[in-house]
Design an enzyme around this catalytic site. Structure first.
Site, mmCIF file in Angstrom:
data_model
loop_
_atom_site.group_PDB
_atom_site.id
_atom_site.type_symbol
_atom_site.label_atom_id
_atom_site.label_comp_id
_atom_site.label_asym_id
_atom_site.label_seq_id
_atom_site.Cartn_x
_atom_site.Cartn_y
_atom_site.Cartn_z
ATOM 1 N N ARG A 148 0.829 -1.213 0.000
ATOM 2 C CA ARG A 148 0.000 0.000 0.000
ATOM 3 C C ARG A 148 0.867 1.268 0.000
ATOM 4 O O ARG A 148 0.505 2.284 -0.594
ATOM 5 C CB ARG A 148 -0.963 -0.011 1.195
ATOM 6 C CG ARG A 148 -2.166 -0.917 0.952
ATOM 7 C CD ARG A 148 -3.100 -0.990 2.132
ATOM 8 N NE ARG A 148 -4.355 -1.651 1.739
ATOM 9 C CZ ARG A 148 -5.306 -2.007 2.604
ATOM 10 N NH1 ARG A 148 -5.150 -1.775 3.916
ATOM 11 N NH2 ARG A 148 -6.427 -2.584 2.192
ATOM 12 N N LYS B 243 -12.477 -10.512 8.886
ATOM 13 C CA LYS B 243 -13.461 -9.436 9.081
ATOM 14 C C LYS B 243 -14.853 -9.945 8.741
ATOM 15 O O LYS B 243 -15.509 -9.481 7.816
ATOM 16 C CB LYS B 243 -13.110 -8.228 8.208
ATOM 17 C CG LYS B 243 -11.883 -7.476 8.689
ATOM 18 C CD LYS B 243 -11.594 -6.286 7.796
ATOM 19 C CE LYS B 243 -10.391 -5.512 8.267
ATOM 20 N NZ LYS B 243 -9.995 -4.475 7.301
ATOM 21 N N GLY C 266 -5.565 -5.838 2.240
ATOM 22 C CA GLY C 266 -4.262 -5.630 2.872
ATOM 23 C C GLY C 266 -3.541 -6.923 3.160
ATOM 24 O O GLY C 266 -2.393 -7.131 2.742
ATOM 25 N N GLY D 147 -12.320 -4.843 1.445
ATOM 26 C CA GLY D 147 -13.754 -4.552 1.542
ATOM 27 C C GLY D 147 -14.225 -3.616 0.447
ATOM 28 O O GLY D 147 -15.290 -3.822 -0.151
HETATM 29 N N1 LIG Z 1 -9.040 -19.578 10.436
HETATM 30 C C1 LIG Z 1 -8.570 -18.377 10.839
HETATM 31 N N2 LIG Z 1 -8.450 -18.104 12.145
HETATM 32 C C2 LIG Z 1 -7.985 -16.902 12.563
HETATM 33 N N3 LIG Z 1 -7.586 -15.893 11.740
HETATM 34 C C3 LIG Z 1 -7.703 -16.137 10.429
HETATM 35 C C4 LIG Z 1 -8.177 -17.374 9.909
HETATM 36 N N4 LIG Z 1 -8.153 -17.306 8.564
HETATM 37 C C5 LIG Z 1 -7.688 -16.063 8.244
HETATM 38 N N5 LIG Z 1 -7.414 -15.364 9.369
HETATM 39 C C6 LIG Z 1 -6.881 -13.997 9.472
HETATM 40 O O1 LIG Z 1 -7.573 -13.125 8.589
HETATM 41 C C7 LIG Z 1 -6.773 -11.939 8.497
HETATM 42 C C8 LIG Z 1 -7.031 -11.224 7.200
HETATM 43 O O2 LIG Z 1 -8.416 -10.991 7.107
HETATM 44 P P1 LIG Z 1 -8.968 -9.643 6.398
HETATM 45 O O3 LIG Z 1 -10.415 -9.834 6.226
HETATM 46 O O4 LIG Z 1 -8.457 -8.439 7.127
HETATM 47 O O5 LIG Z 1 -8.249 -9.740 4.974
HETATM 48 P P2 LIG Z 1 -7.684 -8.518 4.125
HETATM 49 O O6 LIG Z 1 -7.074 -9.060 2.892
HETATM 50 O O7 LIG Z 1 -6.792 -7.677 5.005
HETATM 51 O O8 LIG Z 1 -8.960 -7.687 3.769
HETATM 52 P P3 LIG Z 1 -9.155 -6.119 4.071
HETATM 53 O O9 LIG Z 1 -8.132 -5.381 3.253
HETATM 54 O O10 LIG Z 1 -10.563 -5.890 3.699
HETATM 55 O O11 LIG Z 1 -8.863 -5.976 5.564
HETATM 56 C C9 LIG Z 1 -5.335 -12.411 8.626
HETATM 57 O O12 LIG Z 1 -4.733 -11.661 9.682
HETATM 58 C C10 LIG Z 1 -5.439 -13.890 8.994
HETATM 59 O O13 LIG Z 1 -4.545 -14.282 10.010
HETATM 60 O O1 LIG Z 2 -7.694 -2.633 5.283
HETATM 61 C C1 LIG Z 2 -8.717 -2.160 4.752
HETATM 62 O O2 LIG Z 2 -9.587 -2.840 4.168
HETATM 63 C C2 LIG Z 2 -8.932 -0.664 4.772
HETATM 64 O O3 LIG Z 2 -7.806 -0.006 5.310
HETATM 65 C C3 LIG Z 2 -10.198 -0.321 5.574
HETATM 66 O O4 LIG Z 2 -9.990 -0.708 6.906
HETATM 67 P P1 LIG Z 2 -11.322 -0.913 7.828
HETATM 68 O O5 LIG Z 2 -11.955 -2.191 7.331
HETATM 69 O O6 LIG Z 2 -10.783 -1.000 9.241
HETATM 70 O O7 LIG Z 2 -12.212 0.302 7.587
#
Ligand SMILES: Nc1ncnc2c1ncn2[C@@H]1O[C@H](COP(=O)(O)OP(=O)(O)OP(=O)(O)O)[C@@H](O)[C@H]1O
Ligand SMILES: O=C(O)[C@H](O)COP(=O)(O)O
Length: 398
Positions: A38, A198, A355, A378
């Site tokens: 990022r 999330k 991310g 998201g």
């Molecule tokens: N089975 C699980 N148990 C616990 N944590 C998990 C599991 N599977 C995935 N994760 C956690 O999910 C996190 C990432 O989820 P997240 O939804 O934030 O993805 P993202 O790519 O960062 O999406 P965004 O950018 O929307 O935040 C990682 O930190 C990972 O360790």
């Molecule tokens: O990591 C992301 O998806 C963006 O930075 C938005 O973060 P948030 O889901 O905490 O609003």
């Protein structure tokens, strides 16, 4: 969707205080940035404004702080950003008030300043008009380069667009152009892989997503929630059990929309949330009550591969397991490598975003093999659903 909005081509930034909203919400471990994607993506916008003689004033959130814990400070990220842009980045202890005003007043043309985490003020997420006004005092124009936070109607991601002349940054432009090109009218069959942690903020998106894709592979904490909803005992796994009715509703909607839901059929279970914690693959009927599902199991990986083989277009947000800790990266890495192979063989158009998802693709050394990797998670999903993104809509030429 036409992306008609003002860009940096439409303004002379020289001598202007440019409030530049970026997404610095990057994966961190022990105070160090573990994936700088990022930062690298917003560097060209920062450098362009600085080189044109603008005063760059960075606004960003970090995490979801409850107070002002040092672990949620942007200071360490600002230091990492300075290395990426190869220019000094000053830091202010607050994003409004005296600390911010003084730091802005000290800026010379071409300087770069990072203000502290906007979410240290609860008014940020409320898009509070008073807070917007306090932020607006600090700048002459607002540039939004945070596509990955554009789904949030917050003070620094949307409110400022009503107070100051508003422009899209180069990353914002690039993300919208690339996603439109790849997914404006995607080649079918389209599959989505949704995982991650999330659950509460993303599960609702799935209700619409299942009407847009031919198959939905669910992993990560999201899958544990669906498995629980189906009566699977998931032990101490990450899951939002109160969202079970939502999960069941989504499965019904998927069936009505002829969207195949592909859930794990086995799981890699550990008893401690730690790297190299002893773990074992179990069938869903035998998850130990004191165990945690930290990754999809080998049989599930095979099903994900098969789903990818059946697809012409893949969209992916959210890792399939706790990938930061080996060996719980196996499912995510296997799926990422398989999708990369299919993409290189020109059998798949692959778009991923988020991310941690981007970090996982980099960990698997395949980010460069995907058709497009978005910085957004998201926001990317909401864009895919066709939902107007507040941080984009506010940029449209009035
Ligand atoms: N089975 C699980 N148990 C616990 N944590 C998990 C599991 N599977 C995935 N994760 C956690 O999910 C996190 C990432 O989820 P997240 O939804 O934030 O993805 P993202 O790519 O960062 O999406 P965004 O950018 O929307 O935040 C990682 O930190 C990972 O360790
Ligand atoms: O990591 C992301 O998806 C963006 O930075 C938005 O973060 P948030 O889901 O905490 O609003």
């Amino acid at each position: 969707m036409t992306n008609k909005f003002r860009t940096l081509d439409d303004v002379d930034v020289k001598g202007k205080r440019v409030l530049l909203r970026v997404d610095l919400n990057v994966p961190m471990e022990n105070g160090r940035v573990t994936d700088a994607t990022r930062l690298e993506r917003v560097a060209p916008t920062i450098t362009e404004i600085a080189d044109k003689g603008g005063k760059v004033i960075l606004l960003a959130h970090f995490g979801r702080p409850k107070g002002r814990d040092a672990k949620d400070s942007l200071r360490a990220v600002a230091e990492a950003l300075a290395k990426v842009v190869k220019k000094p980045v000053a830091f202010a202890e607050d994003c409004i008030g005296e600390p911010a005003a003084k730091a802005v007043a000290d800026l010379k043309d071409g300087d770069i300043l990072c203000l502290e985490n906007t979410r240290f003020h609860k008014e940020e997420e409320k898009n509070d008009p008073g807070f917007v006004a306090e932020l607006a005092k600090l700048g002459d124009i607002w540039v939004n380069d945070a596509f990955s936070a554009a789904h949030r109607a917050h003070a620094s991601t949307e409110g400022l667009g009503h107070k100051l002349p508003a422009y899209a940054g180069r990353t914002m432009q690039a993300e919208l152009d690339a996603l439109e090109k790849a997914l404006g009218s995607p080649t079918k069959p389209v599959i989505a892989i949704i995982g991650g942690a999330k659950v509460s903020t993303k599960i609702d998106l799935l209700e619409n997503l299942v009407t847009k894709v031919d198959a939905l592979v669910i992993g990560g904490g999201m899958a544990n929630t669906f498995l629980h909803a189906q009566g699977v005992a998931v032990g101490k796994s990450l899951a939002e059990k109160d969202l079970a009715p939502t999960a069941l509703r989504i499965m019904e909607k998927a069936e009505a929309a002829n969207c195949a839901i592909i859930l794990p059929v086995d799981a890699t279970v550990a008893y401690h949330f730690a790297a190299n914690a002893p773990s074992h693959a179990y069938g869903l009927d035998a998850i130990p009550t004191d165990g945690m599902i930290l990754d999809v199991g080998p049989q599930s990986i095979a099903r994900v591969h098969a789903a990818i083989d059946d697809a012409a277009t893949l969209v992916w947000n959210g890792p399939l397991g706790a990938f930061e800790m080996q060996p719980f990266d196996r499912g995510t890495v296997a799926a990422a490598k398989h999708a990369a192979e299919r993409t290189k063989a020109k059998k798949l158009i692959s778009i991923a975003g988020g991310g941690d998802t981007v970090a996982a693709l980099n960990q698997a050394h395949v980010a460069g093999d995907f058709t497009y990797v978005s910085t957004a998670g998201g926001a990317f999903l909401e864009w895919m659903e066709g939902k107007p993104l507040p941080g984009v809509e506010v940029l449209r030429s009035k």
